[in-house]
Design a protein around this motif. Structure first.
Motif, PDB file in Angstrom:
ATOM      1  N   ARG A   1     134.442  93.430 116.604  1.00  0.00           N
ATOM      2  CA  ARG A   1     134.260  93.312 115.149  1.00  0.00           C
ATOM      3  C   ARG A   1     134.666  94.599 114.442  1.00  0.00           C
ATOM      4  O   ARG A   1     135.280  94.571 113.383  1.00  0.00           O
ATOM      5  CB  ARG A   1     132.807  92.969 114.832  1.00  0.00           C
ATOM      6  N   SER A   2     134.360  95.743 115.059  1.00  0.00           N
ATOM      7  CA  SER A   2     134.704  96.993 114.376  1.00  0.00           C
ATOM      8  C   SER A   2     136.217  97.205 114.397  1.00  0.00           C
ATOM      9  O   SER A   2     136.774  97.779 113.470  1.00  0.00           O
ATOM     10  CB  SER A   2     133.956  98.166 114.994  1.00  0.00           C
ATOM     11  N   GLN A   3     136.899  96.691 115.440  1.00  0.00           N
ATOM     12  CA  GLN A   3     138.364  96.763 115.461  1.00  0.00           C
ATOM     13  C   GLN A   3     138.950  95.950 114.314  1.00  0.00           C
ATOM     14  O   GLN A   3     139.903  96.372 113.665  1.00  0.00           O
ATOM     15  CB  GLN A   3     138.903  96.211 116.781  1.00  0.00           C
ATOM     16  N   GLU A   4     138.375  94.770 114.085  1.00  0.00           N
ATOM     17  CA  GLU A   4     138.873  93.904 113.005  1.00  0.00           C
ATOM     18  C   GLU A   4     138.706  94.589 111.661  1.00  0.00           C
ATOM     19  O   GLU A   4     139.593  94.555 110.816  1.00  0.00           O
ATOM     20  CB  GLU A   4     138.133  92.566 113.001  1.00  0.00           C
ATOM     21  N   THR A   5     137.544  95.212 111.470  1.00  0.00           N
ATOM     22  CA  THR A   5     137.280  95.879 110.193  1.00  0.00           C
ATOM     23  C   THR A   5     138.236  97.049 109.989  1.00  0.00           C
ATOM     24  O   THR A   5     138.761  97.264 108.897  1.00  0.00           O
ATOM     25  CB  THR A   5     135.822  96.369 110.169  1.00  0.00           C
ATOM     26  N   GLU A   6     138.487  97.789 111.065  1.00  0.00           N
ATOM     27  CA  GLU A   6     139.413  98.917 111.012  1.00  0.00           C
ATOM     28  C   GLU A   6     140.823  98.445 110.637  1.00  0.00           C
ATOM     29  O   GLU A   6     141.496  99.057 109.806  1.00  0.00           O
ATOM     30  CB  GLU A   6     139.422  99.564 112.404  1.00  0.00           C
ATOM     31  N   ALA A   7     141.238  97.323 111.270  1.00  0.00           N
ATOM     32  CA  ALA A   7     142.577  96.790 111.016  1.00  0.00           C
ATOM     33  C   ALA A   7     142.686  96.289 109.580  1.00  0.00           C
ATOM     34  O   ALA A   7     143.715  96.484 108.921  1.00  0.00           O
ATOM     35  CB  ALA A   7     142.889  95.671 112.004  1.00  0.00           C
ATOM     36  N   ASP A   8     141.620  95.651 109.071  1.00  0.00           N
ATOM     37  CA  ASP A   8     141.614  95.189 107.671  1.00  0.00           C
ATOM     38  C   ASP A   8     141.843  96.356 106.728  1.00  0.00           C
ATOM     39  O   ASP A   8     142.611  96.265 105.773  1.00  0.00           O
ATOM     40  CB  ASP A   8     140.271  94.530 107.334  1.00  0.00           C
ATOM     41  N   ALA A   9     141.176  97.484 106.999  1.00  0.00           N
ATOM     42  CA  ALA A   9     141.256  98.636 106.100  1.00  0.00           C
ATOM     43  C   ALA A   9     142.676  99.187 106.045  1.00  0.00           C
ATOM     44  O   ALA A   9     143.206  99.446 104.963  1.00  0.00           O
ATOM     45  CB  ALA A   9     140.274  99.711 106.549  1.00  0.00           C
ATOM     46  N   LEU A  10     143.299  99.335 107.235  1.00  0.00           N
ATOM     47  CA  LEU A  10     144.665  99.872 107.241  1.00  0.00           C
ATOM     48  C   LEU A  10     145.633  98.879 106.598  1.00  0.00           C
ATOM     49  O   LEU A  10     146.567  99.277 105.892  1.00  0.00           O
ATOM     50  CB  LEU A  10     145.104 100.191 108.672  1.00  0.00           C
ATOM     51  N   ALA A  11     145.412  97.578 106.822  1.00  0.00           N
ATOM     52  CA  ALA A  11     146.286  96.554 106.245  1.00  0.00           C
ATOM     53  C   ALA A  11     146.236  96.632 104.725  1.00  0.00           C
ATOM     54  O   ALA A  11     147.270  96.519 104.052  1.00  0.00           O
ATOM     55  CB  ALA A  11     145.864  95.172 106.733  1.00  0.00           C
ATOM     56  N   LEU A  12     145.041  96.838 104.169  1.00  0.00           N
ATOM     57  CA  LEU A  12     144.904  96.932 102.712  1.00  0.00           C
ATOM     58  C   LEU A  12     145.665  98.143 102.168  1.00  0.00           C
ATOM     59  O   LEU A  12     146.363  98.046 101.163  1.00  0.00           O
ATOM     60  CB  LEU A  12     143.426  97.015 102.328  1.00  0.00           C
ATOM     61  N   GLU A  13     145.526  99.273 102.864  1.00  0.00           N
ATOM     62  CA  GLU A  13     146.251 100.486 102.464  1.00  0.00           C
ATOM     63  C   GLU A  13     147.754 100.206 102.418  1.00  0.00           C
ATOM     64  O   GLU A  13     148.447 100.604 101.482  1.00  0.00           O
ATOM     65  CB  GLU A  13     145.996 101.606 103.482  1.00  0.00           C
ATOM     66  N   SER A  14     148.241  99.541 103.468  1.00  0.00           N
ATOM     67  CA  SER A  14     149.676  99.283 103.568  1.00  0.00           C
ATOM     68  C   SER A  14     150.137  98.358 102.448  1.00  0.00           C
ATOM     69  O   SER A  14     151.212  98.537 101.880  1.00  0.00           O
ATOM     70  CB  SER A  14     150.022  98.645 104.908  1.00  0.00           C
ATOM     71  N   LEU A  15     149.314  97.347 102.158  1.00  0.00           N
ATOM     72  CA  LEU A  15     149.648  96.409 101.088  1.00  0.00           C
ATOM     73  C   LEU A  15     149.721  97.134  99.755  1.00  0.00           C
ATOM     74  O   LEU A  15     150.635  96.932  98.957  1.00  0.00           O
ATOM     75  CB  LEU A  15     148.585  95.302 101.027  1.00  0.00           C
ATOM     76  N   GLN A  16     148.735  98.000  99.549  1.00  0.00           N
ATOM     77  CA  GLN A  16     148.670  98.777  98.308  1.00  0.00           C
ATOM     78  C   GLN A  16     149.945  99.604  98.150  1.00  0.00           C
ATOM     79  O   GLN A  16     150.544  99.648  97.088  1.00  0.00           O
ATOM     80  CB  GLN A  16     147.431  99.684  98.358  1.00  0.00           C
ATOM     81  N   GLN A  17     150.376 100.236  99.262  1.00  0.00           N
ATOM     82  CA  GLN A  17     151.572 101.083  99.187  1.00  0.00           C
ATOM     83  C   GLN A  17     152.841 100.255  99.033  1.00  0.00           C
ATOM     84  O   GLN A  17     153.773 100.658  98.367  1.00  0.00           O
ATOM     85  CB  GLN A  17     151.683 101.924 100.452  1.00  0.00           C
ATOM     86  N   SER A  18     152.851  99.099  99.675  1.00  0.00           N
ATOM     87  CA  SER A  18     154.068  98.306  99.688  1.00  0.00           C
ATOM     88  C   SER A  18     154.269  97.546  98.378  1.00  0.00           C
ATOM     89  O   SER A  18     155.369  97.473  97.857  1.00  0.00           O
ATOM     90  CB  SER A  18     154.009  97.339 100.863  1.00  0.00           C
ATOM     91  N   TYR A  19     153.182  96.948  97.857  1.00  0.00           N
ATOM     92  CA  TYR A  19     153.309  96.102  96.663  1.00  0.00           C
ATOM     93  C   TYR A  19     152.723  96.749  95.420  1.00  0.00           C
ATOM     94  O   TYR A  19     152.899  96.254  94.324  1.00  0.00           O
ATOM     95  CB  TYR A  19     152.590  94.765  96.884  1.00  0.00           C
ATOM     96  N   GLY A  20     151.936  97.830  95.582  1.00  0.00           N
ATOM     97  CA  GLY A  20     151.293  98.453  94.439  1.00  0.00           C
ATOM     98  C   GLY A  20     149.984  97.797  94.057  1.00  0.00           C
ATOM     99  O   GLY A  20     149.317  98.212  93.125  1.00  0.00           O
ATOM    100  N   HIS A  21     149.591  96.719  94.775  1.00  0.00           N
ATOM    101  CA  HIS A  21     148.306  96.059  94.516  1.00  0.00           C
ATOM    102  C   HIS A  21     147.920  95.264  95.761  1.00  0.00           C
ATOM    103  O   HIS A  21     148.744  95.108  96.669  1.00  0.00           O
ATOM    104  CB  HIS A  21     148.410  95.125  93.311  1.00  0.00           C
TER     105      HIS A  21
END
Lengths: 148, 287
Positions: free
Chosen positions: B198-218
């Motif tokens: 579960r903690s791996q999933e949460t960690e992956a969610d956090a990095l995915a959000l960062e990447s989305l933010q950088q890639s699309y701006g939102h």
């Protein structure tokens, strides 16, 4: 998840039925012991001269008691850490006393007044390899003295 | 005769005066706690050591054992979908700071399964079933970035290493008890592993959000899969303690919190998915 539930259900069944059976058995043992108090039992090998009667006979009583799932589980846990396996202590106590009572019943049926050289033996007749539940046999035997 | 008598023996001499339930509770609690503590220590140690396995070793390990269903399809449409997914992954990996020598290879699989997964050697598998429920590219990018984050953090090999170490150790314990005992110890051993998962999933969610933010701006549209899954989940679901993934509601909430903390510079624009990404049956239905 399913296995956890199954284990818990088996534990509850084992505990409830095991406890009911044990309580009932102990009540019956105590009652029958009181009833057969007059028949004396000794582990002495030689029958005293003044009590000797030419009519002696071998009597024996044996019982097989199975351990319930709950006791078995507790005992396996106990095997990990060591210590007194109290779950099995009551089981063997029941088996020993029941075996002696059956031996006494046999002696009484033959009209005996005392039983000498009483021996009690225990053997595990099913170790319980994987899922198996162990059972123990206890046998009591002695020389019954029938007065003429 | 008078010298010989059988006196009444008091009860309870041959039996320890312990209530069976108390004995049971103390033993069960103690043994379970020890197993859990042992597994946690072992898993942390294994997870720490396995990170020293170079990524190239991981790749060569998998290349020998690649499942046949990961072989690229010869169908031109499937290949087109595969290329689209790979280009999306390449775009995301440019903002993800993947370490040197780490590549993500996306595989497209024509199956109804609503899922995507990351496995050893940087292989990410996306199923058609997932593409069919994705409302837009942003939603798909979130899922893809999540799987790539697993690769980035080397979660597959960490999970494999932990799994091996713990399974080996627990099977060594199995000789002590019998079937029931073994099952119980196994179940207790799984609990900390699930928590790690579960903690791996949460960690992956956090990095995915960062990447989305950088890639699309939102991060608009990021929660689409979890919203879909939350709606699909049966009423009687596993308690979080026994699940491999965090609760959908919690994941949606974390995305909302992230969105509030990172307000977009302009009104968020959702990128549509190309039509060819949807399976034919579904696109016919919509027409």
């Amino acid at each position: 998840m399913f296995e956890l539930i199954l284990t818990l259900v088996l534990l509850v069944i084992g505990f409830v039925f095991g406890q009911i059976a044990e309580k009932r058995h102990f009540r019956s043992i105590i009652q029958r012991e009181a009833e057969t108090r007059d028949l004396l039992c000794f582990n002495e090998r030689r029958i005293p001269q003044d009590m000797f009667s030419p009519h002696v006979t071998l009597v024996c009583g044996s019982v097989v008691v199975s351990v319930d799932f709950f006791k078995h589980f507790v005992a396996t846990l106990r095997n990990l850490v060591g210590g007194r396996v109290s779950a099995y202590e009551s089981l063997l106590e029941r088996a020993r006393r029941e075996a002696v009572l059956r031996m006494k019943a046999q002696a009484l049926a033959q009209g005996a007044t005392s039983v000498w050289n009483v021996r009690v033996e225990t053997s595990s007749i099913h170790q319980g390899q994987r899922q198996g539940i162990g059972a123990v046999e206890v046998m009591a035997y002695g020389t019954a003295l029938v007065p003429r | 005769m008078g010298a010989y008598e059988n006196r009444t023996v008091p009860e309870g001499i041959n039996v320890s005066p312990v209530h069976p339930l108390k004995d049971f509770a103390v033993l069960l609690f103690g043994v379970s706690l020890s197993v859990i503590a042992f597994v946690i220590v072992l898993a942390l140690l294994a997870g720490y050591l396995v990170r020293y396995v170079p990524f190239s070793y991981e790749q060569s390990l998998v290349s020998r054992a690649v499942a046949p269903w990961l072989e690229p399809s010869t169908d031109p449409l499937d290949q087109q979908r595969q290329r689209y997914l790979q280009s999306l992954a390449d775009r995301l990996s440019s903002v993800m700071n993947l370490p040197d020598g780490m590549q993500v290879t996306v595989h497209y699989v024509q199956k109804d399964t609503v899922n995507a997964m990351a496995t050893l050697g940087g292989h990410v598998v996306v199923f058609q079933g997932l593409l069919d429920v994705m409302p837009n590219e942003n939603a798909l990018a979130m899922v893809l970035a999540h799987e790539m984050a697993h690769v980035r953090y080397r979660h597959p090999i960490v999970a494999t290493g932990r799994g091996f170490a713990v399974t080996l150790a627990l099977s060594a314990l199995a000789g002590i008890g019998d079937g029931v005992m073994e099952r119980w110890v196994g179940q207790m051993g799984i609990l900390p592993m699930l928590s790690f998962s579960r903690s791996q999933e949460t960690e992956a969610d956090a990095l995915a959000l960062e990447s989305l933010q950088q890639s699309y701006g939102h991060v608009e549209g990021a929660a689409a899969l979890f919203e879909y899954a939350a709606a699909e989940t049966p009423v009687l679901s596993l308690p979080t303690l026994l699940a491999t993934h965090p609760d959908h509601e919690d994941r949606i909430r974390r995305i909302q919190v992230f969105a509030q903390e990172h307000p977009p510079a302009m009104a968020p624009q959702l990128q549509p998915l190309p039509d060819y990404m949807k399976s034919k049956a579904k696109s016919n239905e919509s027409q």
